[in-house]
Design a protein around this motif. Structure first.
Motif, mmCIF file in Angstrom:
data_model
loop_
_atom_site.group_PDB
_atom_site.id
_atom_site.type_symbol
_atom_site.label_atom_id
_atom_site.label_comp_id
_atom_site.label_asym_id
_atom_site.label_seq_id
_atom_site.Cartn_x
_atom_site.Cartn_y
_atom_site.Cartn_z
ATOM 1 N N LEU A 152 1.998 18.207 23.508
ATOM 2 C CA LEU A 152 3.088 17.306 23.863
ATOM 3 C C LEU A 152 2.555 15.937 24.215
ATOM 4 O O LEU A 152 1.586 15.826 24.978
ATOM 5 N N PRO A 153 3.165 14.873 23.685
ATOM 6 C CA PRO A 153 2.716 13.525 24.048
ATOM 7 C C PRO A 153 3.132 13.222 25.494
ATOM 8 O O PRO A 153 4.048 13.839 26.034
ATOM 9 N N ASP A 154 2.456 12.285 26.097
ATOM 10 C CA ASP A 154 2.783 11.867 27.450
ATOM 11 C C ASP A 154 3.935 10.857 27.345
ATOM 12 O O ASP A 154 3.737 9.738 26.875
ATOM 13 N N ILE A 155 5.121 11.282 27.730
ATOM 14 C CA ILE A 155 6.281 10.385 27.707
ATOM 15 C C ILE A 155 6.819 10.230 29.132
ATOM 16 O O ILE A 155 6.660 11.107 29.962
ATOM 17 N N GLN A 156 7.423 9.106 29.365
ATOM 18 C CA GLN A 156 8.051 8.832 30.658
ATOM 19 C C GLN A 156 9.562 8.830 30.451
ATOM 20 O O GLN A 156 10.101 7.919 29.811
ATOM 21 N N PRO A 157 10.252 9.843 30.945
ATOM 22 C CA PRO A 157 11.702 9.878 30.784
ATOM 23 C C PRO A 157 12.345 8.598 31.323
ATOM 24 O O PRO A 157 11.845 7.998 32.284
ATOM 25 N N PRO A 158 13.430 8.188 30.699
ATOM 26 C CA PRO A 158 14.096 6.952 31.138
ATOM 27 C C PRO A 158 14.767 7.139 32.492
ATOM 28 O O PRO A 158 14.911 8.270 32.987
ATOM 29 N N ARG A 159 15.170 6.048 33.064
ATOM 30 C CA ARG A 159 15.994 6.079 34.274
ATOM 31 C C ARG A 159 17.383 5.642 33.859
ATOM 32 O O ARG A 159 17.563 4.882 32.926
ATOM 33 N N ILE A 160 18.368 6.139 34.573
ATOM 34 C CA ILE A 160 19.750 5.808 34.245
ATOM 35 C C ILE A 160 20.286 4.869 35.307
ATOM 36 O O ILE A 160 20.132 5.087 36.476
#
Length: 160
Positions: A152-160
């Motif tokens: 899995l790539p290192d992703i930063q989930p967005p903020r809402i």
């Protein structure tokens, strides 16, 4: 004597009483519950959406998913039904990411984007354009990594 609490899955307005881990996975009936959730069914649609955003922004994706799933059910038959269903799927997509499930991640993120994008550019306090753009990019990254046999790539989930 069976001391476990009843599993209320399928009973309208009821969530399972089974213990869960922090990522929402069911634990053995006699295990300690590691996931405390609000009683979303007793809250208003507005409060469930607020809690969904709060949980999501704090990286608590399973509670966010649950809050928005309840909001989706509360909005059945309205123009917002698909929006809340999409937000619920967005939370679930990031739950799958945290669980290490690439297929679940990219599948649910794409479903979420298709539903949420119809309500842009801003809806219920959500920057629809930015959110769907980020979630689409994450779905693409995760699928490409899975296809290429990478982790899995290192992703930063967005903020809402």
């Amino acid at each position: 004597m069976d001391e476990r609490l009843p599993d209320t899955k399928g009973v309208p307005g009821q969530k399972t009483k089974r213990p869960r881990d922090e990522l929402g996975r069911p634990l053995p009936w006699d295990a300690e519950n590691l996931l405390d959730l609000e009683d979303f069914d007793s809250l208003s649609l507005e409060e469930n959406h607020r809690l969904g955003m709060t949980h999501f922004n704090k990286g608590r994706f399973f509670p966010a998913h649950e809050a928005w799933e309840t909001a989706w059910k509360q909005s059945k038959g309205t123009p917002d039904e698909e929006f809340f269903k999409g937000l619920s799927q967005l939370g679930a997509g990031y739950v799958h990411y945290r669980r290490g499930n690439p297929h679940g991640t990219f599948t649910l993120l794409r479903r979420a984007v298709r539903r949420i994008a119809r309500h842009g550019p801003r809806h219920w306090g959500v920057d629809v354009h930015s959110l769907t753009e980020t979630a689409s990019a994450h779905a693409h990254e995760v699928e490409a990594a899975a296809r290429d046999g990478r982790g899995l790539p290192d992703i930063q989930p967005p903020r809402i």
